[in-house]
Design a protein around this motif. Structure first.
Motif, mmCIF file in Angstrom:
data_model
loop_
_atom_site.group_PDB
_atom_site.id
_atom_site.type_symbol
_atom_site.label_atom_id
_atom_site.label_comp_id
_atom_site.label_asym_id
_atom_site.label_seq_id
_atom_site.Cartn_x
_atom_site.Cartn_y
_atom_site.Cartn_z
ATOM 1 N N PHE A 42 -0.635 -2.334 12.982
ATOM 2 C CA PHE A 42 -1.422 -3.154 12.058
ATOM 3 C C PHE A 42 -1.353 -2.607 10.627
ATOM 4 O O PHE A 42 -2.361 -2.535 9.919
ATOM 5 N N CYS A 43 -0.167 -2.162 10.232
ATOM 6 C CA CYS A 43 0.138 -1.705 8.870
ATOM 7 C C CYS A 43 -0.624 -0.446 8.493
ATOM 8 O O CYS A 43 -0.851 -0.174 7.299
ATOM 9 N N ASN A 44 -1.052 0.336 9.458
ATOM 10 C CA ASN A 44 -1.798 1.570 9.180
ATOM 11 C C ASN A 44 -0.964 2.821 9.401
ATOM 12 O O ASN A 44 -1.502 3.926 9.445
ATOM 13 N N GLU A 45 0.335 2.659 9.570
ATOM 14 C CA GLU A 45 1.182 3.834 9.794
ATOM 15 C C GLU A 45 1.294 4.633 8.501
ATOM 16 O O GLU A 45 1.233 4.089 7.396
ATOM 17 N N SER A 46 1.458 5.923 8.620
ATOM 18 C CA SER A 46 1.484 6.814 7.453
ATOM 19 C C SER A 46 2.868 6.922 6.820
ATOM 20 O O SER A 46 2.989 7.206 5.627
ATOM 21 N N VAL A 47 3.911 6.706 7.602
ATOM 22 C CA VAL A 47 5.278 6.863 7.100
ATOM 23 C C VAL A 47 6.047 5.568 7.341
ATOM 24 O O VAL A 47 5.998 5.014 8.454
ATOM 25 N N ARG A 48 6.747 5.106 6.305
ATOM 26 C CA ARG A 48 7.586 3.920 6.420
ATOM 27 C C ARG A 48 9.012 4.305 6.021
ATOM 28 O O ARG A 48 9.325 4.431 4.835
ATOM 29 N N ILE A 49 9.829 4.496 7.020
ATOM 30 C CA ILE A 49 11.199 4.946 6.760
ATOM 31 C C ILE A 49 11.985 3.898 5.991
ATOM 32 O O ILE A 49 12.825 4.226 5.150
ATOM 33 N N GLU A 73 0.825 -1.211 0.000
ATOM 34 C CA GLU A 73 0.000 0.000 0.000
ATOM 35 C C GLU A 73 0.859 1.260 0.000
ATOM 36 O O GLU A 73 1.826 1.342 0.764
ATOM 37 N N PRO A 74 0.587 2.237 -0.905
ATOM 38 C CA PRO A 74 -0.456 2.256 -1.924
ATOM 39 C C PRO A 74 -0.080 1.414 -3.145
ATOM 40 O O PRO A 74 0.977 1.605 -3.733
ATOM 41 N N SER A 75 -0.931 0.488 -3.488
ATOM 42 C CA SER A 75 -0.639 -0.471 -4.543
ATOM 43 C C SER A 75 -0.739 0.179 -5.923
ATOM 44 O O SER A 75 -1.551 1.075 -6.159
ATOM 45 N N SER A 76 0.125 -0.307 -6.834
ATOM 46 C CA SER A 76 0.101 0.176 -8.222
ATOM 47 C C SER A 76 -0.697 -0.753 -9.124
ATOM 48 O O SER A 76 -0.649 -0.616 -10.353
ATOM 49 N N LEU A 77 -1.429 -1.708 -8.548
ATOM 50 C CA LEU A 77 -2.158 -2.711 -9.326
ATOM 51 C C LEU A 77 -3.506 -2.171 -9.788
ATOM 52 O O LEU A 77 -4.573 -2.661 -9.416
ATOM 53 N N THR A 78 -3.477 -1.125 -10.599
ATOM 54 C CA THR A 78 -4.676 -0.581 -11.235
ATOM 55 C C THR A 78 -4.398 -0.370 -12.716
ATOM 56 O O THR A 78 -3.240 -0.234 -13.132
ATOM 57 N N VAL A 79 -5.462 -0.325 -13.505
ATOM 58 C CA VAL A 79 -5.295 -0.173 -14.948
ATOM 59 C C VAL A 79 -4.752 1.195 -15.296
ATOM 60 O O VAL A 79 -3.891 1.353 -16.158
ATOM 61 N N THR A 80 -5.237 2.223 -14.624
ATOM 62 C CA THR A 80 -4.822 3.591 -14.914
ATOM 63 C C THR A 80 -4.449 4.302 -13.619
ATOM 64 O O THR A 80 -4.908 3.932 -12.539
ATOM 65 N N SER A 81 -3.608 5.310 -13.751
ATOM 66 C CA SER A 81 -3.259 6.145 -12.595
ATOM 67 C C SER A 81 -4.028 7.459 -12.597
ATOM 68 O O SER A 81 -3.814 8.301 -11.721
ATOM 69 N N ASP A 82 -4.914 7.651 -13.570
ATOM 70 C CA ASP A 82 -5.723 8.868 -13.646
ATOM 71 C C ASP A 82 -6.679 8.913 -12.458
ATOM 72 O O ASP A 82 -7.483 7.990 -12.252
ATOM 73 N N VAL A 83 -6.579 9.979 -11.669
ATOM 74 C CA VAL A 83 -7.393 10.074 -10.455
ATOM 75 C C VAL A 83 -8.880 10.173 -10.759
ATOM 76 O O VAL A 83 -9.718 9.943 -9.874
ATOM 77 N N ARG A 84 -9.254 10.503 -12.006
ATOM 78 C CA ARG A 84 -10.664 10.621 -12.355
ATOM 79 C C ARG A 84 -11.303 9.267 -12.635
ATOM 80 O O ARG A 84 -12.498 9.088 -12.429
#
Length: 642
Positions: free
Chosen positions: A135-142, A57-68
């Motif tokens: 539980f993998c919900n931290e916002s920053v991963r150094i 997370e955030p995963s890149s497994l989507t067809v498009t990166s267009d936010v719309r």
């Protein structure tokens, strides 16, 4: 002693240092660590931990990166990628432990890279524990930013490149100060002709410095008064043509001799390893070191040398299988003719004739309508040349034998392309029939996915590329030296990776779509969107919402075309301080690393003849008659370096 000599010679072959433990257990561990299996496992581990950025997370497994239009991405459950990370960390812990033990604790405290390796592992493991605690919900991963270090520390050439960059930093700092001074002088004067505010003037001048969209910056002021053009021309000449080229000269001046020193260091390690191996072997007969120069092969038993080189043959140098021995006089002549290098040269000439004929036919058909074109000549030409390539492959296999033929990478390359070409040609004939006047293949069924004839032409061009390593003018940099340039590219990937992760941490979710209406008709901040903005140009896929999108966004900024659009958009969507991130990326990618690449290219051409003379200066003594057959793969290497 035999095992010590084996390890020293392997160190010499691989240009490794011989400053390591040499007791029996350590030598076994040393050979095990540098075996192909262990090094392959280490490389695979580095690849896996770097590739996790596309899945976690955030995963890149989507067809498009267009936010719309982007649908919610699948994110792995908590613990899946963390388990893979833990396995990778275990491999790295074994790696650093073995390295530290083999060089000894005294040398360990002098090795800053190993200390940094251990520190990186400690921080990564601590951050990994924090992730599980939340539980993998931290916002920053150094630890994600630290991952490229594992790739960096595993390559000695990358370390040398960074060392050279570090020596260049003082000169580059002076250059930055000069740039700052120049900007300070011109920003105030540019306020009246570019913009009324200092930040906007600075941004415009940065865009002008990269010569990207130069008219967009100059035209508003130039349309008011043509005299303003003098300011822009002078700034471009001083900033881009003088200061930017001055940076190239600074970097090249620092890198002069870098490649040569690397070559000399490698040759010194090789000769030191060979010398150490001879010293060890001479002690078997209690030969004094002072009389080593008079030592000859017959002072050591044949069994000892046989054992030595049989051990080396396991991992070091592989011989090509021997050619078949024919009893027939005719077959011997065939073997001589089709196994001769001139037969390969003939294949290169035929491939060149094939490319020329294809180009001639395509040029002749360039001005014709698709319905008027006749692919008969193109199909017949392809059929003729593919049959020749098939005949060439079969004759080489006849002359060399299948095992010897496959032992050469160029033959495997040619054979694979020939088989693919033959399959495509048979498929084309099966669907469209044999070439005839008026023959024009059309898309049919599943084969509509491929334009078969054009694909065949493209593969023929690839087949001709095999001659590049054989051209003496460019063979040296295209084989041995190109590895140095690839190392620079890998070093750049380390920075690329770190900037992408940092961009995700800073700008994830910052870009929000304005709605489903057209960008041209959408209002923003109580006004119609201006032409050339992020929204009007529909740059929505360029964002930092996942790793893959961040990589593409950084690439678009590195090209510097319309990069001012990104500066403006992300400073509006997140914070005005976002410009620092993009300016820093431009300096590192488009300025420093591009100039570094150019400097290394110049250094490659300058050092090529000198390195050739250095490598060839190891001595011209020929091996004595009656040398053991096991010595043959090593004769030139062993005698030249001894």
């Amino acid at each position: 002693y035999i095992n010590q000599a084996i390890v020293f010679i392997e160190d010499a072959i691989q240009y490794r240092s011989i400053n390591h433990r040499v007791d029996s257990k350590s030598l076994w561990l040393y050979r095990w660590y540098y075996s192909r299996t262990c090094q392959w496992i280490l490389s695979l581990t580095i690849t896996v931990i770097l590739a996790l950025a596309f899945i976690e997370e955030p995963s890149s497994l989507t067809v498009t990166s267009d936010v719309r239009y982007r649908l919610p991405a699948w994110n792995p459950p908590c613990g899946l990628t963390e388990s893979i990370e833990l396995l990778c960390f275990l491999v790295f812990m074994v790696d650093v432990s073995v390295k530290s033990y083999l060089i000894g604790w005294k040398e360990f405290w002098k090795n800053k890279w190993l200390m940094a390796y251990i520190l990186t592992l400690i921080v990564s493991l601590a951050d990994w524990i924090v992730s599980l605690s939340f539980f993998c919900n931290e916002s920053v991963r150094i630890r994600r930013i630290l991952r490229p270090f594992f790739l960096l520390q595993n390559s000695s050439m990358m370390k040398k490149t960074l060392k050279s960059i570090n020596s260049t930093l003082p000169e580059m700092a002076r250059w930055v100060i000069a740039q700052k001074t120049s900007f300070h002088r011109v920003v105030v004067s540019s306020g009246s002709c570019i913009s009324g505010t200092l930040p906007d003037s600075l941004t415009s001048l940065l865009v002008l410095l990269t010569t990207a969209n130069n008219p967009d910056v100059m035209i508003p002021a130039y349309s008011k008064n043509r005299a303003y053009s003098i300011f822009f021309i002078l700034f471009t000449v001083l900033g881009n043509l003088f200061l930017m080229n001055l940076l190239t000269a600074i970097i090249y001046n620092q890198f002069r001799g870098y490649l040569l020193k690397s070559v000399q260091s490698s040759l010194f390690r090789r000769r030191l390893g060979i010398r150490a191996a001879f010293e060890v072997l001479s002690s078997l007969k209690e030969t004094p070191a002072s009389s080593l120069k008079m030592c000859s092969c017959d002072q050591l038993s044949a069994a000892q040398f046989q054992k030595l080189f049989e051990e080396l043959d396991k991992d070091a140098i592989k011989q090509h299988p021997s050619s078949p021995e024919y009893q027939s006089r005719f077959m011997q002549k065939m073997q001589f003719a089709f196994g001769h290098p001139y037969f390969g040269y003939l294949g290169n000439v035929v491939a060149l004739a094939n490319i020329i004929s294809i180009c001639v036919v395509l040029v002749m058909d360039a001005d014709k309508q698709p319905s008027e074109r006749d692919d008969f000549f193109l199909g017949a030409i392809n059929c003729f040349f593919i049959l020749y390539y098939l005949l060439e492959m079969l004759l080489k296999i006849l002359a060399m034998g299948l095992k010897r033929y496959l032992s050469y990478p160029s033959n495997r390359f040619d054979g694979l392309l020939t088989i693919i070409l033959l399959i495509l040609e048979i498929a084309t004939f099966a669907v469209y029939g044999f070439p005839h006047p008026g023959w024009r293949p059309e898309f049919m069924g599943l084969l509509s996915l491929w334009d078969m004839v054009r694909l065949v032409n493209m593969l023929i061009v690839f087949r001709f590329l095999r001659i590049i390593p054989n051209m003496k003018v460019i063979a040296f940099p295209s084989t041995t030296r190109i590895s140095v340039l690839l190392i620079v590219g890998c070093s750049f990937q380390v920075v690329f990776y770190a900037f992408a992760i940092t961009g995700i941490m800073l700008f994830k979710g910052a870009v929000v779509p304005l709605g489903n209406t057209s960008a041209a008709n959408t209002t923003h901040d109580n006004g119609t969107l201006q032409c050339g903005t992020y929204e009007q140009l529909e740059y929505w896929p360029n964002n930092f919402d996942d790793f893959a999108a961040a990589v593409v966004t950084l690439w678009d900024v590195m090209v510097v075309n319309n990069w001012q659009v990104f500066l403006d958009a992300f400073s509006r969507y997140s914070s005005p301080w976002a410009k620092i991130y993009f300016v820093a990326w431009w300096l590192i990618s488009s300025v420093i690393w591009v100039n570094l690449f150019v400097a290394l290219l110049l250094e490659v051409r300058r050092c090529s003849p000198l390195q050739t003379s250095l490598i060839g200066s190891g001595g011209s003594r020929e091996p004595a008659e009656g040398t053991l057959p096991h010595l043959k793969p090593y004769e030139s290497f062993f005698w030249r370096c001894s």
